[in-house]
Design a protein around this motif. Structure first.
Motif, PDB file in Angstrom:
ATOM      1  N   SER A   1       0.504  -1.067  -0.234  1.00 52.74           N
ATOM      2  CA  SER A   1       0.166  -0.131  -0.151  1.00 52.74           C
ATOM      3  C   SER A   1       0.772   1.556   0.110  1.00 52.74           C
ATOM      4  CB  SER A   1      -1.091  -0.394   1.427  1.00 52.74           C
ATOM      5  OG  SER A   1      -0.118   0.240   2.696  1.00 52.74           O
TER       6      SER A   1
ATOM      7  N   GLY B   1      -3.023   2.690   7.084  1.00 54.29           N
ATOM      8  CA  GLY B   1      -3.770   1.796   8.159  1.00 54.29           C
ATOM      9  C   GLY B   1      -4.081   2.222   9.769  1.00 54.29           C
TER      10      GLY B   1
ATOM     11  N   GLU C   1     -13.891  -1.255  13.395  1.00 45.50           N
ATOM     12  CA  GLU C   1     -13.906  -0.251  12.430  1.00 45.50           C
ATOM     13  C   GLU C   1     -12.493  -0.252  12.635  1.00 45.50           C
ATOM     14  OE1 GLU C   1     -14.774   3.685  10.050  1.00 45.50           O
ATOM     15  OE2 GLU C   1     -16.050   3.149  11.964  1.00 45.50           O
TER      16      GLU C   1
ATOM     17  N   ALA D   1     -11.205  -3.554  11.619  1.00 45.05           N
ATOM     18  CA  ALA D   1     -11.327  -3.617   9.776  1.00 45.05           C
ATOM     19  C   ALA D   1     -10.036  -3.007   9.124  1.00 45.05           C
ATOM     20  CB  ALA D   1     -12.696  -3.509   9.585  1.00 45.05           C
ATOM     21  N   GLU D   2     -10.305  -1.904   9.817  1.00 46.62           N
ATOM     22  CA  GLU D   2      -9.241  -1.073   8.415  1.00 46.62           C
ATOM     23  C   GLU D   2      -7.327  -1.886   9.210  1.00 46.62           C
ATOM     24  OE1 GLU D   2      -7.305   2.427   6.004  1.00 46.62           O
ATOM     25  OE2 GLU D   2      -9.417   0.877   6.111  1.00 46.62           O
TER      26      GLU D   2
ATOM     27  N   ARG E   1      -6.852  -4.564   9.813  1.00 41.63           N
ATOM     28  CA  ARG E   1      -6.209  -6.183   8.647  1.00 41.63           C
ATOM     29  C   ARG E   1      -6.907  -5.966   7.276  1.00 41.63           C
ATOM     30  NH1 ARG E   1      -7.086 -10.938  10.916  1.00 41.63           N
ATOM     31  NH2 ARG E   1      -8.878 -11.997   9.849  1.00 41.63           N
ATOM     32  N   ARG E   2      -7.242  -4.949   7.025  1.00 39.82           N
ATOM     33  CA  ARG E   2      -7.882  -4.440   5.368  1.00 39.82           C
ATOM     34  C   ARG E   2      -6.002  -4.942   5.238  1.00 39.82           C
ATOM     35  NH1 ARG E   2      -8.267  -0.578   1.641  1.00 39.82           N
ATOM     36  NH2 ARG E   2      -7.857   0.755   3.386  1.00 39.82           N
ATOM     37  N   HIS E   3      -4.451  -4.108   5.968  1.00 41.73           N
ATOM     38  CA  HIS E   3      -3.534  -3.960   5.336  1.00 41.73           C
ATOM     39  C   HIS E   3      -2.558  -5.214   5.553  1.00 41.73           C
ATOM     40  CE1 HIS E   3      -3.972   0.064   3.827  1.00 41.73           C
ATOM     41  NE2 HIS E   3      -4.547   0.111   4.539  1.00 41.73           N
ATOM     42  N   ASP E   4      -3.141  -5.439   6.579  1.00 35.13           N
ATOM     43  CA  ASP E   4      -2.298  -6.995   7.271  1.00 35.13           C
ATOM     44  C   ASP E   4      -3.280  -8.109   8.120  1.00 35.13           C
ATOM     45  OD1 ASP E   4      -0.299  -8.967   8.712  1.00 35.13           O
ATOM     46  OD2 ASP E   4       0.843  -7.404   8.729  1.00 35.13           O
TER      47      ASP E   4
END
Length: 385
Positions: free
Chosen positions: A28, A220, A232, A235-236, A238-241
């Motif tokens: 990212s 992130g 939230e 989740a943000e 974990r969107r990257h790792d």
């Protein structure tokens, strides 16, 4: 390996060392890597080095790119990408895997592969996973090609914030309170994983910072002020790792210090201070790169505090077995103690980045900084060292 030791043909005049600047990548932080590469390409001494720009697209293709650093900057609040700079949408660059052969090859479907010549050193200005984390460094070790910056182990340790903190603790460096949530923990029992985080807040208070464990450039990261914002933020991150790190907030000043490898070993720059940004909750990605929140260089510290943070920065460099360069980030707490937050083994080197600013204030210009990094890589062999 030094510049003077490059193989020469008796029939030909001495050639300049060839530097492949590799940038972009699958993480990212792709766009910031391109910006860093533009600054390096602009600064590198073309009378001293031949330069080969190689961009890695976001899907992992190694592309031959235009040597046009003026196209590699943030414009209209948008970072550039390798796809825009690639000379072909299909062609690919291949590094050798034979340590006896450093010739780089470029090929396109239906065409005869074209030799691009030998590469003497790689300057990998990749940030984040698939480049800064030891993966590219392992490939270069297999290829026998020297490269700028940390080796495989130090790159991996520097990328994974959990193991970075474990290494620092084992060497006696003080770190702040944190918990780690691994993918299996989250998948097995979300409520138990969430309780670990809430318990950290119960012991140290809110806010907490929820982060991807293996990312950088403040991407992130969420500052969480109460339990309502936790899901939230998770989740943000974990969107990257899939592995996340949660840190208790430390009250104090943010202090950074650069480390650079000289012929006689690593030395520390003058430190800088990151003041709280006026328009952001903390020093996040936009504050760093889009809105260019200025740091204070040198940091307004006492002589004793400056000497202490410089000593600790070099200790962190040595503890993680780093090479070449590091930016070490600390908190100076309200009781006057330096707590290390993290190191960055390939810090952002855009024109506004703190690492080159700190060295400029220490008497080393950006072009000299790039030259010192390349020369350090040429002195260093690949393999066990």
């Amino acid at each position: 390996m030094s510049t003077e030791n490059l193989p020469q043909s008796p029939e030909q005049p001495p050639r300049k060392p060839r530097v492949a600047v590799v940038f972009g990548g699958r993480s990212s932080e792709h766009g910031i890597s391109v910006v860093t590469a533009g600054a390096v390409l602009k600064a590198i001494d073309r009378t001293k080095y031949d330069v080969l720009p190689i961009g890695i697209t976001q899907d992992g293709r190694w592309a031959l790119t235009a040597d046009e650093p003026e196209r590699m900057s943030i414009t209209a609040r948008r970072t550039p990408n390798v796809e825009e700079l690639a000379e072909s949408n299909e062609g690919g660059v291949v590094l050798p895997v034979d340590p006896a052969n450093r010739e780089v090859v470029y090929s396109e479907p239906g065409s005869v592969p074209k030799a691009l010549g030998e590469v003497d050193v790689v300057f990998p200005v990749l940030h984040g996973p698939y480049g800064e984390d030891g993966t590219l460094q392992g490939l270069l070790e297999l290829s026998g090609v020297p490269y700028v910056g940390a080796g495989v182990l130090a790159s991996a340790v520097g990328q994974d914030k959990e193991y970075m903190k474990r290494v620092f603790t084992s060497f006696g460096l003080k770190v702040g309170p944190y918990v780690v949530i691994r993918p299996r923990e989250w998948e097995r029992d979300e409520s138990a994983a969430r309780k670990k985080i809430v318990d950290l807040a119960g012991e140290h208070g809110w806010p907490l910072f929820v982060k991807p464990a293996r990312a950088g450039s403040s991407i992130g990261i969420t500052k969480v002020d109460d339990p309502a914002g936790l899901d939230e933020a998770i989740a943000e991150a974990r969107r990257h790792d899939p592995k996340i790190l949660v840190e208790a907030a430390l009250r104090g000043r943010e202090i950074e210090c650069g480390v650079l490898e000289f012929e006689d070993g690593p030395r520390a720059s003058v430190p800088s201070e990151i003041p709280p940004p006026d328009t952001h909750a903390y020093y996040d990605f936009e504050a760093k790169y889009i809105d260019s929140t200025p740091g204070i260089v040198p940091a307004p510290l006492t002589d004793e505090q400056t000497a202490e943070v410089q000593r600790l920065a070099v200790e962190a460099f040595e503890a993680a077995s780093c090479e070449g360069l590091v930016r070490a980030d600390f908190f100076l707490t309200e009781d006057g103690e330096f707590v290390i937050n993290e190191i960055n083994t390939m810090p952002g080197m855009t024109p506004i980045s703190m690492y080159p600013q700190m060295w400029r204030a220490s008497g080393i210009s950006y072009p000299e900084l790039v030259d010192r990094l390349v020369q350090a890589a040429l002195r260093r062999p690949t393999g066990l060292r």
